[in-house]
Every structure is written in structure tokens, then in C-alpha cells.
Design an enzyme around this catalytic site. Structure first.
Site, PDB file in Angstrom:
ATOM      1  N   CYS A   1       0.854  -1.187   0.000  1.00 53.58           N
ATOM      2  CA  CYS A   1       0.000   0.000   0.000  1.00 53.58           C
ATOM      3  C   CYS A   1       0.892   1.239   0.000  1.00 53.58           C
ATOM      4  O   CYS A   1       1.702   1.410   0.919  1.00 53.58           O
ATOM      5  CB  CYS A   1      -0.881  -0.023   1.249  1.00 53.58           C
TER       6      CYS A   1
ATOM      7  N   CYS B   1      -1.122   3.468  -6.408  1.00 53.77           N
ATOM      8  CA  CYS B   1      -2.018   2.885  -5.406  1.00 53.77           C
ATOM      9  C   CYS B   1      -2.243   1.461  -5.867  1.00 53.77           C
ATOM     10  O   CYS B   1      -2.536   1.228  -7.054  1.00 53.77           O
ATOM     11  CB  CYS B   1      -3.343   3.639  -5.341  1.00 53.77           C
TER      12      CYS B   1
HETATM   13  N1  DGL Z   1      -4.108   0.450  -1.796  1.00 54.84           N
HETATM   14  C1  DGL Z   1      -3.736   1.659  -1.141  1.00 54.84           C
HETATM   15  C2  DGL Z   1      -2.499   2.304  -1.790  1.00 54.84           C
HETATM   16  O1  DGL Z   1      -1.709   1.635  -2.415  1.00 54.84           O
HETATM   17  C3  DGL Z   1      -4.728   2.683  -0.719  1.00 54.84           C
HETATM   18  C4  DGL Z   1      -6.195   2.582  -0.871  1.00 54.84           C
HETATM   19  C5  DGL Z   1      -6.929   3.357   0.233  1.00 54.84           C
HETATM   20  O2  DGL Z   1      -7.090   2.770   1.292  1.00 54.84           O
HETATM   21  O3  DGL Z   1      -7.292   4.523   0.027  1.00 54.84           O
HETATM   22  O4  DGL Z   1      -2.272   3.471  -1.653  1.00 54.84           O
END
Ligand code: DGL
Length: 263
Positions: A74, A189
Site C-alpha cells: 500500500c 495505489c
Molecule cells: N491500496 C492503497 C495504496 O496503495 C490505498 C487505498 C486506500 O485505502 O485509500 O495506496
């Protein structure tokens, strides 16, 4: 033989884009996938509170699963929490996920690159520092999307995506300047690669979409290879934990589709 799994952590389904690459190159390892769905979306969290939440969660996760390595799949989390995780749990190797600004700056021909991320990642000093250090000769547009992570969650769980909404979210990535056009969009993301086909369809012109999942998985493999232990016990399964403790049917079905057992 080792039963120590690799732990893959995200706010929701986004880390599955990294898990699928990690499985390909670490076929002998078992994985525990952690979806902090009780905290989703991370994009809207204040930095200090998100940092404390994730460090707090890891205390329990390490005790429960005794992982060999933790992969923070993430960007929104990794761009703040890596120093605190490494300082609090020095015995556990951590691999993070940060916007692929350096490879984008190396590959662009037009000199116009966009970074598509959550509003949290766009605000981070870490992201600004990456641009200063690796992309000072390139024009980088940061695009903080409020809605794409949630659109990706809906698509993966329910199979539905609002293409007009995807177009609204990606449109600011497309810049024209002095006869040149953006030629690279960094998917900063881990949720976004799941929507890349829709993004291609709705884009005003073709660009390269950089998904760093494979590079992150390779980084994890390089560390895992240096650790004692080895392949998993043959009957061990990959597991998934939802911090809400209460995933709905669509989330459970998605995880089963990925070969993950809800625990
Ligand atoms: N998957 C997450 C990232 O790579 C973020 C998604 C979220 O919780 O807003 O930033």
C-alpha cells in the site's frame, strides 16, 4: 521446511495485485493477506493517526502469524509508516511500496509524467522528495483521486465499474504542453492495476501505465532468499484476515477466488 508465511498488508483488496506477483515468484511460500477493511480508505486518514493504527495492528499480527517478512502492499501506508514499523519490530524485515517515480522519469520520452495516487500519497513529503531526487528534469503532475480505490473495491467484489466515473478520476493525468503529451501514468495505489483496462479504454490517448507489483515482489524475494527456512509444509494454505472481522459475502467470494481461506 518452514511454516513462516509472508504477510501482505493493505487497506483492502489492492494488495492482491502484489500478492499475485509474489506467488508467481515465491511458489514455495505460504502467504497471509491482511485487509484492514475497518480502516479503509487510507487515502483520507491523517498521517499520525494512520501511522499509530498500523503499528498497533502489527503488534497483534506478528504475534498471531509469526511472519518471515511483511510486505506493505500500500503506497498510502508505506509513504509514512515504514520507519516506525522497522523501529518498533526490528527483528522482522519489511518491504514497502512507494510511487514508481524513478522508473517513470527514466522511461518518459515526452518529459510529461503523471502520478495517480490517493489524496494521502499525493500530500506526503516522501512523494515530493522522490520527485525532487529522481525526476527534477521531468514535469510530474500529481493526481490525488478520491474515488478510484473505492471503484476498484466495487469492481473486484461485484464485477461492476462506472466507466464515466473512472474517466473523471483519470482525466487530470492527461497533460498537453508545447505540443507534447503525457506518456506515462504511474499507478501509485495498489488498488488501481485492477482497473487498468478500463483506464486504457477511457484514456484520451494511449500511455504506459506503470504497475510496480512485480518489482515489489522481486524485492521481497531477494530478502526472503537470505532468510533461514524454506518452503511451506505441503498442506499449508494461504489465509486472509479482515480487520473488521466481518467481511461480506462478496469479499469472501473474492478471496476464495484468490485461493485464500478467511480466518
Ligand atoms: N491500496 C492503497 C495504496 O496503495 C490505498 C487505498 C486506500 O485505502 O485509500 O495506496
Amino acid at each position: 521446511m518452514s511454516e513462516q508465511p509472508v504477510l501482505v498488508f493493505d487497506s483492502g483488496i489492492g494488495g492482491l495485485s502484489v500478492l499475485r506477483e509474489a506467488r508467481v515468484i515465491m511458489p514455495g511460500r505460504r502467504f497471509v493477506y491482511v485487509a484492514d477493511d475497518a480502516g479503509f480508505p487510507y487515502g483520507a486518514w491523517e498521517e499520525g493517526a494512520l501511522n499509530d493504527r498500523i503499528v498497533g495492528l502489527f503488534g497483534g499480527l506478528i504475534e498471531r502469524f509469526n511472519p518471515a517478512l511483511a510486505l506493505i502492499a500500500c503506497n498510502t501506508a508505506s509513504t509514512i509508516v515504514m520507519p516506525a514499523l522497522r523501529a518498533t519490530f526490528p527483528a522482522l524485515p519489511f518491504v514497502g511500496t512507494v510511487p514508481a517515480i524513478k522508473p517513470a522519469a527514466e522511461r518518459t520520452k515526452s518529459g510529461l509524467v503523471s502520478v495517480l495516487a490517493t489524496p494521502g500519497t499525493v500530500k506526503r513529503q516522501y512523494t515530493r522528495d522522490l520527485i525532487r531526487d529522481y525526476a527534477d528534469k521531468v514535469h510530474v503532475r500529481l493526481v490525488g483521486s478520491e474515488n478510484l480505490a473505492a471503484l476498484a473495491e466495487t469492481y473486484m467484489r461485484k464485477g461492476f465499474v462506472d466507466e464515466a466515473a473512472v474517466k473523471t478520476e483519470i482525466d487530470p493525468c492527461f497533460v498537453e504542453r508545447d505540443g507534447r503529451q503525457t506518456d506515462i501514468v504511474v499507478l501509485a495505489c495498489t488498488h488501481f492495476p485492477f482497473l487498468v483496462n478500463r483506464m486504457r479504454k477511457m484514456a484520451p490517448w494511449p500511455v504506459d501505465w506503470i504497475d510496480p507489483a512485480e518489482a515489489i515482489a522481486r524485492r521481497a524475494l531477494a530478502i526472503v532468499e537470505t532468510l533461514p527456512g524454506g518452503d511451506a509444509l505441503p498442506d499449508a494454505r494461504d489465509r486472509v484476515v479482515f480487520t473488521s472481522g466481518n467481511p461480506d459475502y462478496s469479499a469472501q467470494r473474492l478471496m476464495h477466488g484468490f485461493g485464500l481461506t478467511v480466518v
